[in-house]
Write a protein that holds these residues in place. Structure first.
Motif, PDB file in Angstrom:
ATOM      1  N   UNK A 142      -1.048  11.218  -5.103  1.00  0.00           N
ATOM      2  CA  UNK A 142      -1.503  12.036  -3.973  1.00  0.00           C
ATOM      3  C   UNK A 142      -1.596  11.222  -2.689  1.00  0.00           C
ATOM      4  N   UNK A 143      -1.871   9.926  -2.808  1.00  0.00           N
ATOM      5  CA  UNK A 143      -1.979   9.060  -1.620  1.00  0.00           C
ATOM      6  C   UNK A 143      -1.756   7.615  -2.047  1.00  0.00           C
ATOM      7  N   UNK A 144      -0.506   7.247  -2.360  1.00  0.00           N
ATOM      8  CA  UNK A 144      -0.208   5.904  -2.891  1.00  0.00           C
ATOM      9  C   UNK A 144      -0.661   4.782  -1.958  1.00  0.00           C
ATOM     10  N   UNK A 145      -0.517   4.978  -0.656  1.00  0.00           N
ATOM     11  CA  UNK A 145      -0.891   3.923   0.294  1.00  0.00           C
ATOM     12  C   UNK A 145      -2.392   3.650   0.257  1.00  0.00           C
ATOM     13  N   UNK A 146      -3.155   4.620  -0.193  1.00  0.00           N
ATOM     14  CA  UNK A 146      -4.607   4.481  -0.245  1.00  0.00           C
ATOM     15  C   UNK A 146      -5.107   3.921  -1.568  1.00  0.00           C
ATOM     16  N   UNK A 147      -4.491   4.361  -2.676  1.00  0.00           N
ATOM     17  CA  UNK A 147      -5.073   4.080  -3.987  1.00  0.00           C
ATOM     18  C   UNK A 147      -4.383   2.995  -4.807  1.00  0.00           C
ATOM     19  N   UNK A 148      -3.133   2.690  -4.528  1.00  0.00           N
ATOM     20  CA  UNK A 148      -2.452   1.671  -5.327  1.00  0.00           C
ATOM     21  C   UNK A 148      -2.999   0.281  -5.004  1.00  0.00           C
ATOM     22  N   UNK A 149      -3.086  -0.616  -5.992  1.00  0.00           N
ATOM     23  CA  UNK A 149      -3.498  -2.000  -5.700  1.00  0.00           C
ATOM     24  C   UNK A 149      -2.466  -2.659  -4.791  1.00  0.00           C
ATOM     25  N   UNK A 150      -2.890  -3.676  -4.064  1.00  0.00           N
ATOM     26  CA  UNK A 150      -2.067  -4.259  -3.001  1.00  0.00           C
ATOM     27  C   UNK A 150      -0.667  -4.655  -3.465  1.00  0.00           C
ATOM     28  N   UNK A 151      -0.579  -5.359  -4.605  1.00  0.00           N
ATOM     29  CA  UNK A 151       0.739  -5.831  -5.053  1.00  0.00           C
ATOM     30  C   UNK A 151       1.662  -4.672  -5.402  1.00  0.00           C
ATOM     31  N   UNK A 152       1.122  -3.646  -6.048  1.00  0.00           N
ATOM     32  CA  UNK A 152       1.932  -2.471  -6.393  1.00  0.00           C
ATOM     33  C   UNK A 152       2.271  -1.670  -5.151  1.00  0.00           C
ATOM     34  N   UNK A 153       1.345  -1.618  -4.202  1.00  0.00           N
ATOM     35  CA  UNK A 153       1.588  -0.884  -2.953  1.00  0.00           C
ATOM     36  C   UNK A 153       2.763  -1.494  -2.180  1.00  0.00           C
ATOM     37  N   UNK A 154       2.867  -2.804  -2.198  1.00  0.00           N
ATOM     38  CA  UNK A 154       3.996  -3.455  -1.521  1.00  0.00           C
ATOM     39  C   UNK A 154       5.329  -3.036  -2.136  1.00  0.00           C
ATOM     40  N   UNK A 155       5.368  -3.003  -3.470  1.00  0.00           N
ATOM     41  CA  UNK A 155       6.591  -2.567  -4.155  1.00  0.00           C
ATOM     42  C   UNK A 155       6.873  -1.109  -3.829  1.00  0.00           C
ATOM     43  N   UNK A 156       5.833  -0.288  -3.852  1.00  0.00           N
ATOM     44  CA  UNK A 156       5.985   1.139  -3.536  1.00  0.00           C
ATOM     45  C   UNK A 156       6.563   1.334  -2.142  1.00  0.00           C
ATOM     46  N   UNK A 157       6.043   0.617  -1.171  1.00  0.00           N
ATOM     47  CA  UNK A 157       6.492   0.789   0.218  1.00  0.00           C
ATOM     48  C   UNK A 157       7.948   0.384   0.389  1.00  0.00           C
ATOM     49  N   UNK A 158       8.386  -0.623  -0.373  1.00  0.00           N
ATOM     50  CA  UNK A 158       9.805  -0.996  -0.331  1.00  0.00           C
ATOM     51  C   UNK A 158      10.674   0.072  -0.967  1.00  0.00           C
ATOM     52  N   UNK A 159      10.250   0.548  -2.133  1.00  0.00           N
ATOM     53  CA  UNK A 159      11.097   1.456  -2.895  1.00  0.00           C
ATOM     54  C   UNK A 159      11.118   2.874  -2.337  1.00  0.00           C
ATOM     55  N   UNK A 160      10.011   3.338  -1.784  1.00  0.00           N
ATOM     56  CA  UNK A 160       9.970   4.716  -1.293  1.00  0.00           C
ATOM     57  C   UNK A 160      10.886   4.887  -0.094  1.00  0.00           C
TER      58      UNK A 160
END
Length: 453
Positions: free
Chosen positions: A393-411
């Motif tokens: 629902x809000x990956x930028x808010x809830x994902x841990x920092x290391x996973x959020x970095x991967x998410x931001x690259x892949x999305x």
């Protein structure tokens, strides 16, 4: 090896620079990387059949994988003796490689057993789906931290060995009407069987499978990746073939969960002597049909051991494992294959397989399908769906920092790639981590920024 040089199986997708004075074979390097990997260690906290916390006696995914590796080594040793001097021997794998394939076979399974697998497939219905065996290939080839881009960067033959179903998700999945019901897509309350995934690898790993199959002829690749249509329109389609190494691992897995899960169930009191005798009533001949040099048991004599003192139970389980290991043989799956790695499969003779399957059905009906086991599986399924929903629902808010970095690259490549990162994160959780994260996010109570999982 059928015009294919043996060293092509040692090739990796990465640079593969061995250390100076490296003393290990490529298979031994694969095995070392696997044993020291974090996904392998996490198996100690993932459910096999009985829920974690019931007792420290019962098997986890880790202890199950170790037992599969031990049985797989036994099967391989017997095949090498049985087919010594024959053509089939040249296609059998190295012992260290067999260990690695067996130890790796379950690392893609999510928390809470098959309930977690169904839950993630439900959450990923519109984004490429999820399947545990497919996730194993993804972890080995992409996700683990041993290399920057290629995961553990396994050898080609290890990739081929863990490829239990060599057809991708989108070619096998049969969508059901309920999967497109918008009202139900918002809920964790759904029928599990409607979202059971096809047995496959994920579409995101098509290039990995292309690498694994590259040495084979075009004819072999086409036949190996063919589809066996389902007899029922609502069932998923299925892959037709498995490679030789995979069938040895798969057989070891089947022997282990048939007999070792039975041992756990008897210890817990979920399977009794009366259940055993009733289950085999009218089928006592299954034991007689297996009589030979290593086995002379009957339904009743086996029951006497299984339901007697604990040391007798252990001896009986060992006797049944020994029967199956020493009975293994190679079968020509399809003569049209040009390479023996695809042509030959490891199997049990019909009488021994019939006994193994009958024992497994007892475990299935009295343990796996038991309402209490199913309720625990459902609770895990619910937790996974709700966790995934919050994170998505809000990956930028809830994902841990290391996973959020991967998410931001892949999305940046598309929504599906971003959702896959969230799926990777959730599927990699242990049962305990997922439970604590669920409680931290969704259980009403006073919290703290210093809460730790």
């Amino acid at each position: 090896m059928d015009q294919i040089k043996k060293n092509v199986w040692d090739e990796r997708r990465g640079s593969n620079n061995p250390r100076q004075e490296e003393i290990r074979s490529e298979a031994q390097r694969d095995l070392s990387r696997l044993i020291h990997s974090s996904p392998f260690r996490r198996l100690q906290s993932k459910t096999q059949v009985l829920g974690l916390g019931e007792s420290d006696f019962y098997r986890t995914r880790l202890t199950h994988s170790m037992e599969v590796a031990q049985i797989g080594s036994g099967l391989l040793a017997k095949l090498k003796i049985k087919y010594a001097g024959k053509e089939e021997t040249q296609f059998l794998p190295d012992g260290d490689l067999m260990q690695a394939i067996c130890l790796a076979h379950d690392i893609g399974h999510p928390p809470f057993g098959h309930g977690g697998e169904v839950a993630l497939n439900y959450c990923m219905q519109d984004h490429g789906g999820f399947e545990g065996n497919g996730q194993t290939l993804r972890i080995l080839s992409r996700l683990d931290k041993y290399t920057k881009e290629h995961g553990l960067d396994p050898t080609r033959r290890l990739l081929l060995g863990v490829l239990k179903y060599p057809v991708n998700y989108s070619k096998l999945v049969v969508n059901k009407a309920s999967s497109h019901d918008p009202a139900r897509r918002q809920s964790w309350l759904f029928k599990s069987s409607d979202f059971k995934p096809p047995k496959c690898y994920l579409d995101s790993e098509i290039n990995i499978v292309d690498f694994a199959l590259k040495p084979f002829t075009e004819q072999d690749r086409e036949l190996f990746t063919s589809i066996r249509p389902s007899n029922i329109n609502t069932d998923h389609k299925t892959a037709s073939y498995k490679a030789l190494d995979t069938t040895i691992m798969d057989l070891a897995d089947e022997i282990s969960y048939s007999l070792h899960d039975l041992e756990d169930a008897i210890s817990l009191g979920m399977v009794t002597r009366a259940m055993w005798m009733d289950h085999f009533s009218g089928h006592e001949n299954l034991f007689v049909d297996c009589h030979g040099i290593t086995f002379t048991g009957t339904c009743e004599s086996v029951a006497d051991c299984l339901f007697g003192e604990s040391y007798k139970r252990k001896e009986c389980i060992g006797m049944l494992v020994h029967l199956m290991i020493t009975s293994v043989e190679l079968q020509t799956k399809n003569k049209a294959f040009e390479c023996g790695m695809m042509k030959y499969n490891a199997v049990l003779p019909e009488p021994v397989e019939a006994l193994r399957l009958k024992i497994f059905m007892l475990v299935k009906y009295k343990v796996i399908k038991h309402e209490n086991v199913q309720l625990l599986e459902f609770k895990g399924q619910k937790m996974i769906v709700e966790l995934f929903s919050v994170l998505a629902s809000d990956p930028h808010r809830f994902l841990p920092a290391s996973t959020r970095e991967v998410y931001e690259r892949q999305v940046s490549f598309g929504e599906q790639e971003g959702m896959r990162v969230i799926c990777d994160y959730v599927s990699g959780m242990t049962d305990d981590y997922a439970t604590k994260l669920y409680e931290k996010i969704l259980v009403p109570r006073k919290g703290s920024i210093f809460d730790r999982l």
